[in-house]
Motif scaffolding. Structure first.
Motif, PDB file in Angstrom:
ATOM      1  N   PRO A 183      42.893 -10.821  10.542  1.00 45.15           N
ATOM      2  CA  PRO A 183      41.927 -11.549   9.702  1.00 45.15           C
ATOM      3  C   PRO A 183      40.574 -10.840   9.619  1.00 45.15           C
ATOM      4  N   GLU A 184      40.146 -10.227  10.719  1.00 47.02           N
ATOM      5  CA  GLU A 184      38.884  -9.485  10.711  1.00 47.02           C
ATOM      6  C   GLU A 184      38.958  -8.300   9.755  1.00 47.02           C
ATOM      7  N   GLU A 185      40.082  -7.582   9.781  1.00 46.49           N
ATOM      8  CA  GLU A 185      40.258  -6.448   8.873  1.00 46.49           C
ATOM      9  C   GLU A 185      40.316  -6.907   7.418  1.00 46.49           C
ATOM     10  N   ALA A 203      38.753  -9.507   6.184  1.00 49.00           N
ATOM     11  CA  ALA A 203      37.373  -9.828   5.805  1.00 49.00           C
ATOM     12  C   ALA A 203      36.584  -8.545   5.544  1.00 49.00           C
ATOM     13  N   ASN A 204      36.793  -7.529   6.382  1.00 43.35           N
ATOM     14  CA  ASN A 204      36.118  -6.246   6.190  1.00 43.35           C
ATOM     15  C   ASN A 204      36.515  -5.614   4.860  1.00 43.35           C
ATOM     16  N   GLU A 205      37.808  -5.669   4.558  1.00 43.32           N
ATOM     17  CA  GLU A 205      38.308  -5.090   3.311  1.00 43.32           C
ATOM     18  C   GLU A 205      37.688  -5.791   2.104  1.00 43.32           C
ATOM     19  N   LEU A 206      37.612  -7.101   2.166  1.00 48.73           N
ATOM     20  CA  LEU A 206      37.019  -7.873   1.075  1.00 48.73           C
ATOM     21  C   LEU A 206      35.546  -7.493   0.898  1.00 48.73           C
ATOM     22  N   LEU A 207      34.823  -7.367   2.003  1.00 51.74           N
ATOM     23  CA  LEU A 207      33.418  -6.985   1.946  1.00 51.74           C
ATOM     24  C   LEU A 207      33.253  -5.603   1.313  1.00 51.74           C
ATOM     25  N   LEU A 208      34.095  -4.665   1.697  1.00 54.33           N
ATOM     26  CA  LEU A 208      34.019  -3.313   1.134  1.00 54.33           C
ATOM     27  C   LEU A 208      34.327  -3.312  -0.364  1.00 54.33           C
ATOM     28  N   GLU A 209      35.352  -4.051  -0.758  1.00 52.29           N
ATOM     29  CA  GLU A 209      35.720  -4.098  -2.173  1.00 52.29           C
ATOM     30  C   GLU A 209      34.616  -4.745  -2.999  1.00 52.29           C
ATOM     31  N   PRO A 226      33.046  -4.935  12.488  1.00 53.96           N
ATOM     32  CA  PRO A 226      32.387  -5.614  11.365  1.00 53.96           C
ATOM     33  C   PRO A 226      30.963  -5.127  11.100  1.00 53.96           C
ATOM     34  N   THR A 227      30.198  -4.835  12.159  1.00 55.18           N
ATOM     35  CA  THR A 227      28.823  -4.372  11.945  1.00 55.18           C
ATOM     36  C   THR A 227      28.800  -3.012  11.252  1.00 55.18           C
ATOM     37  N   GLU A 228      29.781  -2.179  11.554  1.00 59.39           N
ATOM     38  CA  GLU A 228      29.864  -0.866  10.904  1.00 59.39           C
ATOM     39  C   GLU A 228      30.243  -1.019   9.438  1.00 59.39           C
ATOM     40  N   VAL A 229      31.165  -1.930   9.154  1.00 60.61           N
ATOM     41  CA  VAL A 229      31.578  -2.184   7.774  1.00 60.61           C
ATOM     42  C   VAL A 229      30.410  -2.767   6.981  1.00 60.61           C
ATOM     43  N   GLN A 230      29.642  -3.647   7.623  1.00 56.69           N
ATOM     44  CA  GLN A 230      28.474  -4.223   6.944  1.00 56.69           C
ATOM     45  C   GLN A 230      27.464  -3.139   6.585  1.00 56.69           C
ATOM     46  N   ALA A 231      27.299  -2.150   7.455  1.00 59.09           N
ATOM     47  CA  ALA A 231      26.375  -1.048   7.160  1.00 59.09           C
ATOM     48  C   ALA A 231      26.863  -0.250   5.958  1.00 59.09           C
ATOM     49  N   VAL A 232      28.145   0.059   5.916  1.00 59.57           N
ATOM     50  CA  VAL A 232      28.702   0.802   4.783  1.00 59.57           C
ATOM     51  C   VAL A 232      28.525  -0.005   3.495  1.00 59.57           C
TER      52      VAL A 232
END
Length: 98
Positions: A42-44, A46-52, A78-84
């Protein structure tokens, strides 16, 4: 009618105790089911959705092979994905107005 009981028959534990049978090996426990391949957590997800969403907001369309890159980035913390995502959403200055 009275039921007949065959006293010569016993359970295996009793037969082992009496020395009339060898202890039986216990069956092995069934193997643990393997995790489903390539199922994101589920975390991945959410990360994928944020990136898209960040890519769409930045006006970047997906090209061939981008899905694998997004999947790899989605496995980061998640913090790294948020930065990207934040980098993608940051407005870039128009090079013509410099």
């Amino acid at each position: 009618m009275r039921r007949r009981v065959d006293e010569s028959v016993g359970d295996i534990a009793s037969l082992v105790t009496l020395g009339l049978a060898e202890p039986q090996a216990k069956p092995a426990a069934p193997p643990e089911p393997a995790p489903a391949p390539d199922m994101p957590t589920p975390e991945e997800q959410a990360n994928e959705l944020l990136l898209e969403e960040a890519l769409v907001a930045a006006g970047v369309g997906k090209a061939a092979g981008d899905e694998e890159v997004i999947d790899a980035l989605a496995r980061l913390e998640p913090t790294e994905v948020q930065a990207v995502a934040r980098w993608l959403k940051t407005k870039k200055p128009d090079p013509e107005t410099k």
